[in-house]
Design a protein around this motif. Structure first.
Motif, mmCIF file in Angstrom:
data_model
loop_
_atom_site.group_PDB
_atom_site.id
_atom_site.type_symbol
_atom_site.label_atom_id
_atom_site.label_comp_id
_atom_site.label_asym_id
_atom_site.label_seq_id
_atom_site.Cartn_x
_atom_site.Cartn_y
_atom_site.Cartn_z
ATOM 1 N N MET A 253 0.625 -1.203 0.053
ATOM 2 C CA MET A 253 0.049 0.425 0.122
ATOM 3 C C MET A 253 0.840 0.913 -0.061
ATOM 4 O O MET A 253 2.258 1.251 0.557
ATOM 5 N N GLU A 254 0.146 2.268 -0.412
ATOM 6 C CA GLU A 254 1.193 3.582 -0.463
ATOM 7 C C GLU A 254 0.553 4.389 0.674
ATOM 8 O O GLU A 254 -0.454 4.129 1.681
ATOM 9 N N ILE A 255 1.472 5.263 1.412
ATOM 10 C CA ILE A 255 0.946 5.697 2.117
ATOM 11 C C ILE A 255 1.499 7.311 2.832
ATOM 12 O O ILE A 255 2.422 7.788 1.707
ATOM 13 N N THR A 256 0.382 7.903 2.899
ATOM 14 C CA THR A 256 -0.087 9.147 2.566
ATOM 15 C C THR A 256 0.141 10.463 4.087
ATOM 16 O O THR A 256 -0.064 10.005 5.134
ATOM 17 N N GLU A 257 0.172 11.690 3.818
ATOM 18 C CA GLU A 257 -0.110 12.001 5.082
ATOM 19 C C GLU A 257 -1.266 12.152 6.261
ATOM 20 O O GLU A 257 -1.576 12.344 7.448
ATOM 21 N N ASP A 258 -2.843 11.235 4.767
ATOM 22 C CA ASP A 258 -3.894 11.235 5.587
ATOM 23 C C ASP A 258 -3.796 9.780 6.717
ATOM 24 O O ASP A 258 -4.882 9.674 7.533
ATOM 25 N N ASN A 259 -2.484 8.805 7.000
ATOM 26 C CA ASN A 259 -2.774 7.667 7.249
ATOM 27 C C ASN A 259 -2.244 8.533 8.751
ATOM 28 O O ASN A 259 -1.466 9.788 8.819
ATOM 29 N N ALA A 260 -1.638 7.320 9.460
ATOM 30 C CA ALA A 260 -1.469 7.814 11.765
ATOM 31 C C ALA A 260 -0.557 5.510 11.856
ATOM 32 O O ALA A 260 -1.319 5.014 10.957
ATOM 33 N N LEU A 261 -0.764 6.433 12.422
ATOM 34 C CA LEU A 261 0.289 5.068 13.729
ATOM 35 C C LEU A 261 -0.526 4.968 15.447
ATOM 36 O O LEU A 261 -0.759 6.226 15.504
ATOM 37 N N ASP A 262 -0.770 3.943 15.331
ATOM 38 C CA ASP A 262 -1.327 4.169 17.129
ATOM 39 C C ASP A 262 0.015 3.458 17.776
ATOM 40 O O ASP A 262 0.022 2.812 17.778
ATOM 41 N N TYR A 263 0.105 4.287 18.829
ATOM 42 C CA TYR A 263 1.190 3.550 19.928
ATOM 43 C C TYR A 263 0.841 4.169 21.242
ATOM 44 O O TYR A 263 0.069 4.958 21.575
ATOM 45 N N LYS B 233 2.283 17.092 2.606
ATOM 46 C CA LYS B 233 2.603 16.572 1.196
ATOM 47 C C LYS B 233 3.975 17.700 0.403
ATOM 48 O O LYS B 233 4.294 17.593 -0.495
ATOM 49 N N PHE B 234 3.803 18.510 1.065
ATOM 50 C CA PHE B 234 5.279 19.879 1.254
ATOM 51 C C PHE B 234 6.144 19.706 1.408
ATOM 52 O O PHE B 234 7.368 19.748 0.368
ATOM 53 N N LYS B 235 6.312 18.472 1.962
ATOM 54 C CA LYS B 235 8.256 18.260 2.349
ATOM 55 C C LYS B 235 8.169 16.650 1.694
ATOM 56 O O LYS B 235 9.614 16.619 2.113
ATOM 57 N N GLN B 236 7.271 16.151 1.874
ATOM 58 C CA GLN B 236 7.353 15.173 1.311
ATOM 59 C C GLN B 236 6.896 14.857 0.190
ATOM 60 O O GLN B 236 5.469 14.524 0.097
ATOM 61 N N PRO B 237 6.495 15.418 -0.815
ATOM 62 C CA PRO B 237 5.586 15.178 -2.328
ATOM 63 C C PRO B 237 4.840 14.650 -2.471
ATOM 64 O O PRO B 237 3.503 13.801 -3.422
ATOM 65 N N GLU B 238 6.476 13.303 -3.449
ATOM 66 C CA GLU B 238 6.082 12.141 -4.106
ATOM 67 C C GLU B 238 4.981 11.160 -2.889
ATOM 68 O O GLU B 238 5.718 10.890 -1.981
ATOM 69 N N VAL B 239 4.932 10.198 -3.916
ATOM 70 C CA VAL B 239 3.917 9.480 -2.948
ATOM 71 C C VAL B 239 4.237 8.016 -3.566
ATOM 72 O O VAL B 239 4.245 7.866 -3.810
ATOM 73 N N ASP C 245 8.186 8.846 6.282
ATOM 74 C CA ASP C 245 8.739 9.385 7.503
ATOM 75 C C ASP C 245 7.658 10.107 8.190
ATOM 76 O O ASP C 245 6.516 10.150 8.166
ATOM 77 N N TYR C 246 8.096 9.486 9.881
ATOM 78 C CA TYR C 246 6.765 10.011 10.618
ATOM 79 C C TYR C 246 7.680 9.935 11.794
ATOM 80 O O TYR C 246 8.696 9.185 12.699
ATOM 81 N N GLU C 247 6.638 10.944 12.870
ATOM 82 C CA GLU C 247 7.829 12.531 13.742
ATOM 83 C C GLU C 247 6.926 12.417 15.333
ATOM 84 O O GLU C 247 5.633 12.424 14.953
ATOM 85 N N ILE C 248 7.765 12.879 15.573
ATOM 86 C CA ILE C 248 7.000 12.446 16.957
ATOM 87 C C ILE C 248 8.089 13.595 17.938
ATOM 88 O O ILE C 248 9.413 13.204 18.090
ATOM 89 N N TRP C 249 7.418 14.326 18.299
ATOM 90 C CA TRP C 249 7.783 15.214 19.510
ATOM 91 C C TRP C 249 6.931 15.390 20.579
ATOM 92 O O TRP C 249 6.497 15.584 20.572
ATOM 93 N N ILE C 250 8.060 15.459 21.255
ATOM 94 C CA ILE C 250 7.549 15.054 22.859
ATOM 95 C C ILE C 250 8.134 16.244 23.563
ATOM 96 O O ILE C 250 10.057 16.670 23.914
ATOM 97 N N GLN C 251 7.731 17.472 23.672
ATOM 98 C CA GLN C 251 7.870 18.291 25.423
ATOM 99 C C GLN C 251 8.361 18.010 26.695
ATOM 100 O O GLN C 251 7.239 16.918 27.199
ATOM 101 N N LYS C 252 9.933 17.576 27.179
ATOM 102 C CA LYS C 252 9.180 17.409 28.697
ATOM 103 C C LYS C 252 9.043 18.304 29.691
ATOM 104 O O LYS C 252 9.476 19.050 29.430
ATOM 105 N N ASN C 253 8.424 17.336 30.642
ATOM 106 C CA ASN C 253 8.062 17.641 31.494
ATOM 107 C C ASN C 253 9.259 18.103 32.436
ATOM 108 O O ASN C 253 10.183 17.328 33.018
#
Length: 340
Positions: A126-136, A157-163, A168-176
């Motif tokens: 399958m193709e993966i786009t910005e409309d996909n998500a991950l449960d974690y 799609k602006f950072k990765q226009p090709e489908v 790539d999947y990014e997680i940003w965490i601000q520490k307590n």
């Protein structure tokens, strides 16, 4: 006790036979019709220098950032090497496959304030786009409330226009800031590759499985500067108490009563989510006069009655060299505050 490195003893002493063979080989190589002979006493020194150069090149070659992380933190090759060697960044490359989906932990970048996790996800059919998500799920070994906020998504799609079948999947965490991360670990466990049903709608599981990654949370301590200087901003005297600085983020402490007075004068209603914009860090000035303009990288702000302080935490749009910083710039007026 002072240790002085003795280069003469850095390598085992070569035999006469070995030295003569080496010189014969070198003498057989033409260079402008001249032959070169190396005195035996200089051989050990040249060998040591050669090994040092080889080790330096090898170490640099082994540090390879993911392009996504380079773009996110604006780090040139010198800064990539510096952040990796000092423990802010770690390049992983650990992959786990399950049910036709492979997730790879490409890189982690962290300091006292934030954790950045970069994954690459690929699927067989399958193709993966910005409309996909991950449960974690996130599990921290230290603290019940280990983070202040968390954001995650596939790159748009602006950072990765090709489908295609990978993204790539990014997680940003601000520490307590009240949590102790030293010697702690984070387990990031993915459970499903999903797809949004409509914009911002519910998600539907496409593939379920188990992809679990263990991440060490120890990070190099940031540098603290006790400033205790008063500057005039919008006609108000504002005391800048201290600054905690790393190459990728900052924490600024101001006197709480001064900031509340500024809010009254400037019509800033903090209770209605207005930001104290005149105090936003808008730039950095290096000792050589170089000015680095900053975008609004504010991650959080709070009035802390216990510390009687206004605390602003933000990240830099481009990694900085902390050793070169002479002053910070505040607000659109770029009010300069020397930190030394």
């Amino acid at each position: 006790m002072k240790n002085i490195y003795d280069w003469k003893k850095a390598y085992p002493e070569e035999t006469e036979e070995f030295h003569d063979k080496l010189c014969n080989v070198l003498n057989s190589l033409p260079e402008n019709e001249r032959s070169i002979r190396i005195p035996k006493k200089k051989y050990a020194i040249l060998a040591a220098v050669a090994v040092m150069m080889l080790c330096s090149v090898t170490a640099l070659a082994s540090i390879k950032w993911n392009q996504r992380a380079i773009d996110r933190f604006g780090a040139n090759e010198e800064m990539q090497e510096k952040l990796s060697n000092e423990g802010y960044s770690e390049q992983k490359g650990q992959s786990i496959s399950d049910n036709g989906v492979t997730i790879t932990l490409e890189q982690t970048i962290q300091d006292d304030n934030l954790i950045y996790l970069l994954f690459h996800v690929s699927a067989d059919n399958m193709e993966i786009t910005e409309d996909n998500a991950l449960d974690y799920q996130m599990n921290f070994t230290n603290g019940e409330n280990p983070y202040s906020s968390i954001n995650s998504s596939f790159v748009d799609k602006f950072k990765q226009p090709e489908v295609n079948n990978g993204r790539d999947y990014e997680i940003w965490i601000q520490k307590n800031p009240n949590n102790d991360y030293r010697d702690g670990n984070l387990t990031c466990s993915f459970n499903a590759l999903q797809k949004y049903e409509g914009k911002a709608g519910p998600t539907k599981d496409l593939v379920t499985g188990k992809w679990s990654f263990n991440i060490k949370l120890s990070a190099k301590d940031s540098v603290e500067y006790k400033i205790n200087k008063t500057v005039s901003i919008n006609g108000c005297d504002i005391t800048v108490r201290r600054l905690i600085l790393s190459p990728i983020s900052y924490t600024l402490y101001f006197d709480e009563s001064d900031v509340k007075h500024l809010g009254e004068v400037a019509g800033i209603n903090y209770d209605e989510l207005d930001s104290f914009y005149p105090l936003l860090l808008s730039g950095i000035r290096y000792m050589d006069g170089t000015e680095i303009t900053e975008e609004n990288g504010l991650m959080s702000e709070q009035l802390d009655d216990k510390q009687e302080a206004y605390i602003a935490i933000g990240r830099f749009s481009k990694a900085i060299d902390v050793r070169k910083v002479q002053s910070i710039l505040l607000g659109s007026s770029k009010k300069e505050v020397s930190i030394k």
